[in-house]
Each structure stands twice: as structure tokens, then as C-alpha cells.
Design a protein around this motif. Structure first.
Motif, PDB file in Angstrom:
ATOM      1  N   TYR A 156       0.835  -1.206   0.000  1.00  0.00           N
ATOM      2  CA  TYR A 156       0.000   0.000   0.000  1.00  0.00           C
ATOM      3  C   TYR A 156       0.867   1.252   0.000  1.00  0.00           C
ATOM      4  O   TYR A 156       0.543   2.251  -0.645  1.00  0.00           O
ATOM      5  CB  TYR A 156      -0.939  -0.007   1.198  1.00  0.00           C
ATOM      6  CG  TYR A 156      -1.557  -1.358   1.419  1.00  0.00           C
ATOM      7  CD1 TYR A 156      -2.515  -1.848   0.530  1.00  0.00           C
ATOM      8  CD2 TYR A 156      -1.133  -2.191   2.444  1.00  0.00           C
ATOM      9  CE1 TYR A 156      -3.040  -3.113   0.676  1.00  0.00           C
ATOM     10  CE2 TYR A 156      -1.657  -3.455   2.598  1.00  0.00           C
ATOM     11  CZ  TYR A 156      -2.607  -3.913   1.709  1.00  0.00           C
ATOM     12  OH  TYR A 156      -3.115  -5.165   1.851  1.00  0.00           O
ATOM     13  N   LEU A 157       1.982   1.151   0.729  1.00  0.00           N
ATOM     14  CA  LEU A 157       2.905   2.285   0.772  1.00  0.00           C
ATOM     15  C   LEU A 157       3.377   2.624  -0.646  1.00  0.00           C
ATOM     16  O   LEU A 157       3.531   3.798  -1.007  1.00  0.00           O
ATOM     17  CB  LEU A 157       4.108   1.919   1.659  1.00  0.00           C
ATOM     18  CG  LEU A 157       5.157   3.009   1.832  1.00  0.00           C
ATOM     19  CD1 LEU A 157       4.589   4.126   2.682  1.00  0.00           C
ATOM     20  CD2 LEU A 157       6.412   2.456   2.480  1.00  0.00           C
ATOM     21  N   TRP A 159       1.715   2.438  -3.379  1.00  0.00           N
ATOM     22  CA  TRP A 159       0.733   3.259  -4.099  1.00  0.00           C
ATOM     23  C   TRP A 159       0.949   4.727  -3.774  1.00  0.00           C
ATOM     24  O   TRP A 159       0.903   5.585  -4.661  1.00  0.00           O
ATOM     25  CB  TRP A 159      -0.690   2.846  -3.709  1.00  0.00           C
ATOM     26  CG  TRP A 159      -1.010   1.435  -4.080  1.00  0.00           C
ATOM     27  CD1 TRP A 159      -0.316   0.663  -4.969  1.00  0.00           C
ATOM     28  CD2 TRP A 159      -2.058   0.632  -3.576  1.00  0.00           C
ATOM     29  NE1 TRP A 159      -0.883  -0.579  -5.048  1.00  0.00           N
ATOM     30  CE2 TRP A 159      -1.956  -0.630  -4.211  1.00  0.00           C
ATOM     31  CE3 TRP A 159      -3.083   0.835  -2.658  1.00  0.00           C
ATOM     32  CZ2 TRP A 159      -2.843  -1.676  -3.938  1.00  0.00           C
ATOM     33  CZ3 TRP A 159      -3.972  -0.179  -2.396  1.00  0.00           C
ATOM     34  CH2 TRP A 159      -3.844  -1.431  -3.030  1.00  0.00           C
ATOM     35  N   ILE A 160       1.155   5.008  -2.482  1.00  0.00           N
ATOM     36  CA  ILE A 160       1.360   6.404  -2.080  1.00  0.00           C
ATOM     37  C   ILE A 160       2.623   6.945  -2.746  1.00  0.00           C
ATOM     38  O   ILE A 160       2.638   8.067  -3.267  1.00  0.00           O
ATOM     39  CB  ILE A 160       1.473   6.498  -0.534  1.00  0.00           C
ATOM     40  CG1 ILE A 160       0.182   5.962   0.091  1.00  0.00           C
ATOM     41  CG2 ILE A 160       1.757   7.919  -0.101  1.00  0.00           C
ATOM     42  CD1 ILE A 160       0.258   5.780   1.581  1.00  0.00           C
ATOM     43  N   ALA A 164       3.008  10.113  -5.157  1.00  0.00           N
ATOM     44  CA  ALA A 164       3.897  11.202  -4.730  1.00  0.00           C
ATOM     45  C   ALA A 164       4.987  11.437  -5.776  1.00  0.00           C
ATOM     46  O   ALA A 164       5.299  12.589  -6.127  1.00  0.00           O
ATOM     47  CB  ALA A 164       4.516  10.861  -3.378  1.00  0.00           C
TER      48      ALA A 164
END
Lengths: 308, 335
Positions: A156-157, A159-160, A164
Motif C-alpha cells: 500500500y505504501l 501506491w502512495i 507522490a
């Protein structure tokens, strides 16, 4: 159910998609890092070594401080150092980036094997504190969202980080300068910004993202396990993703997902086709992707000519 | 100045390379009653630390150094430059032990060093070479028992095996495993896949997951360090795993129910010990270390570890082993 349907359902299952996400994550993180250096005009083939370093120092941090977060922290610190080292040679001393990349890969294998043996003995290490996984019982009941359950937090990290990185590259002045430092360094210099500084920043970002990729490999995908040379050429696949995506982080993520998908398909096809053949799938895809990139570039050039 | 700094950094990089390939070249410890002035070089195709095949060979030569005072050099090829490492070893040793099926050029290299005694583990030269002793293992026999146990422990009726790559020795394990599973119950389905790498645990984990998706609930790993991932997958999803080459149960006694042991270290130890005592009659032949001589078998871990396999299955396995030794059961092989 016919025999053919059975085969299809065994190949295209939730397991396939879950593996796609898992296998794509380290490649994607490294590919986003590679996009940064690619934009800055550095051909970085040292990502495999950077991933390996991240994997080792992640486990070492987790081992020394008994928490996986410290492992990630240590991997990131080493990522910064490796990025600085890479930039020092490539940007400051203008060495050939290809040679330095090769050297970095070999250096990483030597250093991590050596340190791994001095800390853990020849047997490598396993079972150190690992990163938590997302386990939500209710997700298992929802058809499509099921694939997002039982995944490492890094999934999930990522995706961020993709979002970014995309915003950074295309929507901020820094990203604009970064791209200019690779494409038109002289123009950037006239604008009063040092292209070298942008290259340094790109190298450090790449080091950090590759280190995260490595940390995911050893602490997220595996539970605190390090094996010598465990990056297993993921850095090169990531490089292929960078080229395919023309260094666009979002497209690079999609390319990594494709690699993950075909790897998962390959494993499941083994029941029906020889494994020697299925294991070539990622590489065949690479060639197809590259061919597509070239064809598209040619087509663009043609339209550009017609327009003028 | 700049030039100097770049040169210096390049030098550091180069040195770091050597640091990596250093291995551990300890001279053999002396102090044993019966001393031998033999010099032995152990060359492994991969690297130590797999906690199975290569480590077992290392353990064998370590005991040779301790018991007989043999001087030992250890070389790891890291899956590269096998021929050069064989020659390096032969230049400084009287006995060269090559561990791995990959050393097939031994047929050309060994005759160039007629004074060196060679041992090739896990494969055999196409025709006998006077100074080469081939040691192969009846891994199919041990795997038969592993397959039998897997089938007995499976609740779903599907058992799996993850191989390192699609290759003769690995397939020899797999045919035995399949036959063993069928011997327990012909309806048991065996699913397999190959990771195509020996040092990527993450890939091994995915391989095990893929088999588990096909309902396999006991999975046999035959893939060196890649197999570590199989154990992790077993722990995460709660199925059973079977170890390989060494007794690997200690790695995770909760999910590893047993291991198919291939006593590589013992066989090297016995062959070299015989040589040190003046018996070189084995050289020039192929020695199949099999179940009857105890070089292949099943290990259940040390005392005190949780045992998942019920005693009646263990007794049945013992019966099977006796039948294999007596020749009543013929186990298929790929060789």
C-alpha cells in the motif's frame, strides 16, 4: 467444467493476482527510483545492487534493534549513503555510469555476503522481526478486493509513493528541474539552477527507493530473511520497466504489475508447459515491450514530421 | 587530485570484491591422534549457508580436518567459473572434492592433474576416469519415503514439491516423491513447480503459494536457499513442509514435519578417510550412496521437537525403507 476451463481457472485465480501485487512491489519501488535517475540523464544499472544492500541492511537493522521499523530505517540510511556514493562517482567525478553500475552490483554482492557471514555465520539469517501485514477478515468476503488482503504494508505504501513520485516529477518545479537536468542541462544552468545538484538529489532518491524495495523483499515479502544474492536480477527488470515507461513513475508501476502478473502466470503454467519455457516469459515480455517502445517512438517521429 | 580520488575509490571497489570471495580458508586444525598430511580442497558450485546440501559437505570436510588433521581449503563458485575454480583447487591440493552436478568438465580437467584424486558429488562422468570417484545418491529412494509421508499427512489429497530447476538430479527427487505418494494412496495428486533459481527465497515462497492454491497441503522443497521461502509460506498459510539434504526440522519445527536426508558430508568423510588409510580402490568408479548404507533417509529432527507425524506412519515408513533396501520396491529414477 471442461478441461480447458479448469486449466484457465487454475491459472487466473485470486492467488495469481495476489502474487502479482507481491512480486510487483519491489520491482515497482526500484523502478520509481530508476525513473528519477533516468530523468536526470543517468543510466542507472546499479539498482540490483542497491536492492540487495537494502535487503541486507533491512534485516540487519531488524536483527540489531529487534524491530522491523528500525530495519527499514537502517535500509533507508544505507540507501542514502549508496545514492551519495553513486552520485559522487557518476556526477562529481563523471565516471562512466555503466561501469559504476556494474561495479555497484558486484560490490553489493561481495559486501552483503561478507557482512552477512560476519554477523550471522554462513547460514544467512531468518525469522527476524518483520513488517506487519494487513489482515482484515471482512475483506476476504468481498470478491475483487480480496486480493488486497494479507499483503505487506509496503504494497500500500508503494501506491502512495507512486502518486507522490508522479506529482513530484510532473507537477512541482523540482520535478521540472529534474527533467531539465537530464534533457537540457545548459538551459537549466542559465535559469540559475545547478543540474548537478538535481542529479545528486535523483541519485539519493533512487538509492532510498531501491533500499525500500530491498527492505520489502526481506522484511515484507519474507519474514526477516536474508539470503546471499537474493535480489535475483529484480533491479534489471526494474530498469526494463523504467525504459518501457519512459521514466513515468505511474507507468513504471503498471509495467512492474505486468511483470508480476506474467511471473505468476508462468508459475501456474508450469503444470502444463515446461518450466524452461515459462521462466522465459518475463524476458520475452521485456523484448516485446522494448519493441513496442521503439515502434511507438518511430510513429511519433513520423507524425511530428508530417505536422511540420 | 580528482584523478587520485577516483583511482582510490576504484581500488576500494576492487578490494571489496576480493573480500566477498574470500570464503573461509582456515588451515585444518591439528591435534588428532591419527594425522594425515593430505591437502584437501572443497569446491562447491553454489555457496555455503544453504543449511542443506553444501553445508553438509562443509561439515564433512570440517570433521576430516578435526579427526585426521587434513588441511582443508574451501572454495565457493557462487554459480560461476566452475572450471577455473577446479583448476585453482587442483593446483594446491591432493584431493579435490567438487560438490554439485554442474562440474561436468571434470572429465577433461581431471586427466590434466593425474596426481590429484578427485571426488565428484551428485553426478557421474560419462565413462570412468582413473582419478575421479563419482559419488551419486539414491535421492529417489529417500524421496519415495518423503512422498509416502506427505501423502499420509495430507488432508486434501494433494501434495506438492518445489524444485530448484528442471534438471536431472532434481527430477530424480520428484519421480521418487511421486511414486512414494502413489504407494500410500494412488488417488493422491502430486503438483510440482520449479523456481529456476537456488538463491531467491521470495520466489520460493511464491512457488509454494502457487502449489497451495492448487490445494497442496504438504510441500517438499528441493531448492537450496530458495527453499527457505517454502518454509515461510508454510508458516504463513499453515501447511506442512518437508526439508531436504540435511535434517532441516530445527529451522521451524512447527511446520517442517521431516527432512529427506542426503548424507553428503558422511560420504565424503568415509571416502577420504579410506584414502588417508591407503585405500584408493574406489577411484575410477561411481559409488551410489543409497539407503542400504544409510547415506539416504528420513530425519525427524532432534529429541524434544514437536512431532506431527504419528508413530504408525513412522513404522510404515520404516517398513517401506526395508522393502526398498531388500529390492522388493523398485524406485523409479531419471538417471
Amino acid at each position: 467444467m471442461s478441461e480447458f476451463e479448469k486449466v484457465l481457472s487454475s491459472i487466473f485465480s485470486y492467488g495469481t493476482l495476489q502474487q502479482m501485487l507481491r512480486s510487483a512491489t519491489p520491482v515497482a519501488l526500484a523502478a520509481i527510483g530508476g525513473s528519477m535517475t533516468e530523468h536526470a540523464g543517468i543510466m542507472n544499472i546499479g539498482m540490483d545492487g542497491m536492492i540487495l544492500m537494502g535487503a541486507f541492511f533491512g534485516v540487519l537493522g531488524s536483527f540489531l534493534f529487534h524491530t522491523a521499523l528500525a530495519g527499514v530505517g537502517m535500509a533507508v540510511v544505507m540507501g542514502v549513503l549508496v545514492g551519495l556514493f553513486f552520485a559522487l562517482l557518476v556526477v562529481r567525478y563523471k565516471s562512466d555510469e555503466f561501469i559504476i553500475g556494474c561495479a555497484l552490483n558486484t560490490f553489493a554482492i561481495g559486501l552483503t555476503s561478507y557482512l552477512s557471514r560476519s554477523y550471522f555465520g554462513t547460514s544467512g539469517t531468518k525469522g527476524n522481526p518483520a513488517l506487519p501485514m494487513l489482515r482484515l477478515a471482512f475483506l476476504d468476503k468481498i470478491p475483487v478486493l480480496r486480493i488486497f488482503n494479507n499483503q505487506s504494508l509496503f504494497v500500500y505504501l508503494t501506491w502512495i509513493i507512486v502518486i507522490a513520485a508522479w506529482i513530484f516529477v510532473y507537477k512541482t518545479p523540482y520535478g521540472f528541474w529534474l527533467r531539465a537536468s537530464g534533457e537540457k542541462p545548459d538551459t537549466l544552468r542559465t535559469a540559475g539552477i545547478s543540474p548537478k545538484r538535481m542529479k545528486w538529489i535523483a541519485s539519493i532518491l533512487c538509492g532510498v527507493l531501491c533500499a525500500l524495495a530491498g527492505a520489502h523483499l526481506s522484511l515484507g515479502q519474507l519474514s526477516g530473511t536474508f539470503a546471499e544474492n537474493m535480489s535475483n536480477s529484480r533491479g534489471f527488470i526494474a530498469f526494463a520497466c523504467v525504459i518501457f515507461a519512459a521514466a513515468n513513475p505511474a507507468k513504471a508501476y503498471i509495467a512492474a504489475l505486468m511483470f508480476g502478473f506474467f511471473e505468476a502466470i508462468g508459475l501456474r503454467l508450469q503444470g502444463y508447459v515446461s518450466s524452461d519455457l515459462t521462466n522465459t516469459i518475463p524476458y520475452i515480455i521485456t523484448i516485446v515491450m522494448m519493441a513496442w517502445v521503439v515502434v511507438r517512438k518511430q510513429a511519433k517521429k513520423r507524425t511530428a514530421k508530417q505536422e511540420t | 587530485m580528482k584523478k587520485f580520488v577516483s583511482l582510490f575509490l576504484a581500488l576500494v571497489l576492487m578490494l571489496a570484491l576480493f573480500v566477498g570471495c574470500d570464503g573461509d580458508k582456515k588451515p585444518g586444525e591439528t591435534g588428532a591422534a591419527q594425522k594425515s598430511d593430505l591437502k584437501l580442497a572443497l569446491v562447491v558450485a553454489g555457496q555455503f549457508g544453504d543449511r542443506s546440501f553444501y553445508d553438509s559437505s562443509k561439515d564433512g570436510v570440517d570433521r576430516l580436518a578435526k579427526d585426521l588433521g587434513i588441511q582443508v581449503t574451501k572454495i565457493e563458485c557462487n554459480n560461476d567459473g566452475h572450471d577455473a575454480q577446479m583448476k585453482n583447487a587442483a593446483d594446491k591440493a591432493d584431493v579435490v572434492v567438487c560438490v554439485g552436478w554442474e562440474f561436468y568438465n571434470i572429465e577433461e580437467i581431471a586427466p590434466q592433474y593425474p596426481n590429484v584424486k578427485w571426488i565428484w558429488i551428485d553426478n557421474a562422468t560419462s565413462k570412468p576416469v582413473a582419478n575421479v570417484l563419482n559419488i551419486t545418491y539414491a535421492q529417489n529412494e529417500g524421496s519415495f519415503l518423503a512422498g509416502y509421508i506427505a501423502a499420509a499427512m495430507s488432508k486434501t489429497g494433494v501434495v506438492g514439491a518445489v524444485g530448484g530447476e528442471d534438471q536431472d538430479v532434481i527430477n530424480d527427487f520428484i519421480v521418487g516423491y511421486k511414486q512414494g505418494a502413489a504407494a500410500y494412496d494412488a488417488k493422491v495428486k502430486v503438483v510440482t513447480n520449479y523456481a529456476d533459481t537456488y538463491d531467491d527465497p521470495a520466489k520460493g515462497k511464491e512457488c509454494a503459494f502457487a502449489l497451495n492454491d492448487q490445494k497442496a497441503d504438504v510441500i517438499f522443497q528441493i531448492a537450496s536457499a530458495t527453499g527457505d521461502g517454502v518454509f515461510e509460506a508454510a508458516k504463513e498459510r499453515g501447511f506442512y513442509a518437508i526439508g531436504v539434504d540435511s535434517d532441516q526440522k530445527y529451522i521451524n519445527p512447527d511446520v517442517i514435519i521431516c527432512s529427506m536426508k542426503k548424507e553428503v558430508g558422511n560420504s565424503i568423510y568415509d571416502a577420504v578417510k579410506a584414502l588417508a588409510e591407503g585405500d584408493a580402490s574406489r577411484w575410477g568408479t561411481t559409488w551410489v550412496a543409497d539407503m542400504s548404507s544409510g547415506y539416504v533417509g528420513i530425519g525427524y529432527g532432534d529429541a524434544g521437537m514437536t512431532q506431527q507425524i504419528p508413530d504408525e506412519v513412522k513404522t510404515a515408513v520404516e517398513e517401506m525403507a526395508k522393502k526398498i533396501i531388500s529390492g522388493e520396491i523398485k524406485v523409479d529414477t531419471t538417471r
